[in-house]
Write an enzyme that holds these catalytic residues in place. Structure first.
Site, PDB file in Angstrom:
ATOM      1  N   HIS A 123      -2.995   4.585  -2.743  1.00 42.59           N
ATOM      2  CA  HIS A 123      -3.802   4.309  -1.563  1.00 42.59           C
ATOM      3  C   HIS A 123      -4.457   5.605  -1.095  1.00 42.59           C
ATOM      4  O   HIS A 123      -5.290   5.609  -0.201  1.00 42.59           O
ATOM      5  CB  HIS A 123      -2.950   3.687  -0.459  1.00 42.59           C
ATOM      6  CG  HIS A 123      -3.741   3.107   0.667  1.00 42.59           C
ATOM      7  ND1 HIS A 123      -3.862   3.717   1.896  1.00 42.59           N
ATOM      8  CD2 HIS A 123      -4.484   1.976   0.750  1.00 42.59           C
ATOM      9  CE1 HIS A 123      -4.631   2.992   2.688  1.00 42.59           C
ATOM     10  NE2 HIS A 123      -5.026   1.926   2.021  1.00 42.59           N
ATOM     11  N   HIS A 157     -11.235   3.651  10.100  1.00 44.00           N
ATOM     12  CA  HIS A 157     -10.418   3.860   8.901  1.00 44.00           C
ATOM     13  C   HIS A 157      -9.711   5.208   8.899  1.00 44.00           C
ATOM     14  O   HIS A 157      -8.870   5.472   8.038  1.00 44.00           O
ATOM     15  CB  HIS A 157     -11.318   3.722   7.666  1.00 44.00           C
ATOM     16  CG  HIS A 157     -10.597   3.297   6.440  1.00 44.00           C
ATOM     17  ND1 HIS A 157     -10.629   4.023   5.277  1.00 44.00           N
ATOM     18  CD2 HIS A 157      -9.804   2.226   6.184  1.00 44.00           C
ATOM     19  CE1 HIS A 157      -9.905   3.417   4.357  1.00 44.00           C
ATOM     20  NE2 HIS A 157      -9.388   2.321   4.883  1.00 44.00           N
TER      21      HIS A 157
END
Length: 609
Positions: A494, A264
């Site tokens: 985000h 990630h």
């Protein structure tokens, strides 16, 4: 998969129990015949979560809102006000249940994609949007708009000493120009103004290789690029197929040996003829993440090369060089050795942030302090200021996805994780853990519905119903997304941030921007009676501590993009403080259930499958 609970029966696209963004293999679209946005695949060409696939599908094939009862179940239900839109996650019997279930659609027949008839409750903006070009044309137009994304702003002004934090937001299409004046697009970051590129490494979760190459200036597009990813099996094959046409692209697979882990981390390593730059950010390498979302970027200084005879380690007071090297070594990947060597050859002494990473593994003893929330705890214990006597400084967490946190707050959130967030230099002066307020910022259904992207913005907020219904105890902590300070209230976040503000939210003890969402997979969870920390995923962020800037605390900047009239030490928090708690009708956005009661800003409903 079909699931039945006290909330009704729903068709679920994917499980969210253990992690927020699971990689899924992408298969070519087999749909035929004319479509809205013909020529565009029903699925993204890159590997991504089921939530993002649903958003992509609805962007190219929207389900138009119709305010008749034709799409609603024929049963008597109490009607809520518009504030009550969305999923009811309350145990109260008189709360309204969801309107539409997959069960109530005729078997094998998708929801009708109805022609939109504007009604009295639809705004002028929504009517105008409905007359705009198809999504595929809008996307092309936006890309053309960003061809000169850096024009009209002096990048050198942005990188000078007036911004000691070097913390930026990405540019957002569709907001006032003044809110983009000191924001960055990926093309700005890769611009020749930042340096003459020799080679680069891109660490990320989602890659659209064709799009990425176009973000580099033409003169740099054939320079070596290393893509560091976590894809396996079909997804890995797909990424290799994307990269195959480009001889200058090589790939490095990050090992993910623990189930449900993801790669990630979002970082760029940019080697120039003039030196080296490190960029740690929150955006996937796909167009959507750089278009109408709130995203964060930290830019390092330009690190000069250390020449022979210059006897310096090039280390900073924050040990950034050693920590970045340790993070890269944790991959145990031969392609990264070249970058480790490059970092060793450069002077990183001007760095004033601390690196906080997560790497997959089970860590004991002193190794526990190297990663995840124990790394944060260790740094705060060493450097974070204590609150003045009698003051109770809250903690704030802001994120775009949520993992499974257990049956109650004591299992992780308000025990080991909160204990790390509350760590300070002088332990004896702190109030008890339970006394410290915890504010969690996560978009509501109404936030998503009224956003620039409309409901498809929720594809990047992959909180699933399977997880949500198991942890209703969490939702009273939730606060709305609001970012008037940066002009981004309608650009869904985000970005992920965590911080420790003063009780009046005018000062900060510290601020962290990171890829890590609110999940045990990202931050780690204790095992073996606290003797071992288990982390599933790779994550990376930077921690801003006042002591590294010669300060006791940071003052919160009143307006994110305000002029230099405010003190240089004012920290630019990208959203509004104090956060506003959800109202009684607000619900957290959950991606894999329908929202059909009111249209979004494009006149559409959300039917994810």
């Amino acid at each position: 998969m079909s699931q039945e609970s006290s909330y009704g029966k729903w068709t679920i696209s994917s499980s969210d129990d253990s992690e927020d963004e699971k990689p899924k293999p992408v298969k070519p679209s087999t749909s035929s015949g004319p479509q809205a946005g013909q020529g565009v695949s029903k699925e993204p060409t890159y590997t991504c979560s089921e939530a993002r696939k649903a958003a992509h599908k609805r962007q190219i094939s929207p389900v138009k809102f119709n305010n008749t009862d034709s799409v609603l179940p024929h049963k008597k239900q109490k009607m809520d006000s518009p504030e009550g839109l969305g999923w009811c996650l309350s145990s109260s019997d008189d709360e309204q249940q969801p309107d539409v279930t997959q069960q109530e659609q005729p078997k094998g027949v998708p929801p009708q994609e109805k022609k939109y008839a504007p009604s009295a409750n639809v705004t002028t903006a929504q009517k105008v949007e409905d007359r705009s070009p198809p999504d595929s044309h809008r996307a092309q137009r936006a890309d053309e708009e960003y061809e000169t994304s850096g024009e009209g702003q002096d990048i050198w002004d942005m990188l000078d000493k007036e911004n000691p934090f070097q913390f930026y937001l990405t540019r957002v299409s569709g907001i006032k120009a003044k809110y983009n004046s000191k924001a960055l697009h990926i093309k700005d970051i890769l611009s020749p103004l930042f340096g003459t590129l020799v080679s680069s490494a891109q660490f990320n979760y989602c890659f659209d290789v064709n799009w990425l190459i176009k973000q580099y200036p033409p003169e740099f597009r054939k320079k070596p690029i290393l893509l560091v990813h976590g894809d396996k099996r079909e997804a890995k094959a797909d990424l290799h197929a994307q990269a195959k046409p480009y001889a200058n692209i090589s790939l490095c697979q990050a090992k993910l040996d623990i189930a449900f882990g993801t790669h990630h981390t979002k970082m760029m390593l940019l080697l120039y003829e003039e030196g080296l730059r490190v960029v740690i950010h929150t955006s996937n390498l796909i167009r959507e993440d750089w278009h109408q979302k709130t995203q964060g970027i930290w830019l390092s200084p330009l690190y000069p090369r250390i020449y022979q005879g210059n006897h310096t380690s090039g280390e900073s007071s924050t040990h950034f060089k050693a920590d970045l090297t340790s993070y890269l070594m944790a991959y145990n990947a031969p392609p990264l050795q070249e970058w480790i060597d490059i970092i060793q050859e450069h002077d990183l002494s001007e760095t004033n942030v601390y690196l906080i990473g997560s790497t997959p593994g089970r860590f004991q003893g002193s190794h526990k302090d190297n990663w995840g929330h124990f790394r944060l705890r260790k740094l705060l214990q060493a450097h974070a200021p204590s609150a003045p006597r009698g003051e109770c400084w809250p903690v704030v967490g802001q994120f775009s996805s949520i993992g499974s946190l257990g049956p109650d707050e004591s299992k992780w959130l308000c025990s080991e994780f909160k204990e790390s967030l509350l760590a300070v230099r002088e332990e004896g002066r702190t109030p008890g853990r339970s006394a410290v307020p915890l504010h969690l910022i996560y978009p509501s259904v109404e936030n998503v519905r009224t956003s620039l992207e409309g409901y498809p913005a929720g594809g990047s907020l992959p909180y699933g119903i399977q997880t949500a219904e198991k942890q209703r105890w969490l939702h009273p902590y939730f606060h709305k997304w609001s970012a008037e300070t940066s002009g981004r209230s309608n650009a869904m976040p985000h970005i992920k941030t965590y911080m420790r503000p003063s009780p009046d939210f005018s000062k900060l003890a510290w601020f962290l921007v990171t890829s890590a969402n609110l999940s045990k997979a990202a931050w780690g969870a204790l095992e073996k009676n606290g003797a071992q920390l288990m982390i599933r995923s790779y994550e990376l962020g930077v921690l801003f501590l006042p002591s590294a800037f010669g300060l006791d605390t940071f003052k919160v900047k009143q307006k994110f993009f305000s002029s230099s009239s405010e003190p240089m030490a004012s920290f630019p928090v990208p959203y509004d403080l104090p956060p506003e708690l959800y109202g009684s009708k607000d619900r957290p956005w959950i991606w894999n259930i329908p929202y059909v009661k009111a249209p979004d800003t494009h006149g559409n409903m959300w039917v994810p499958s």
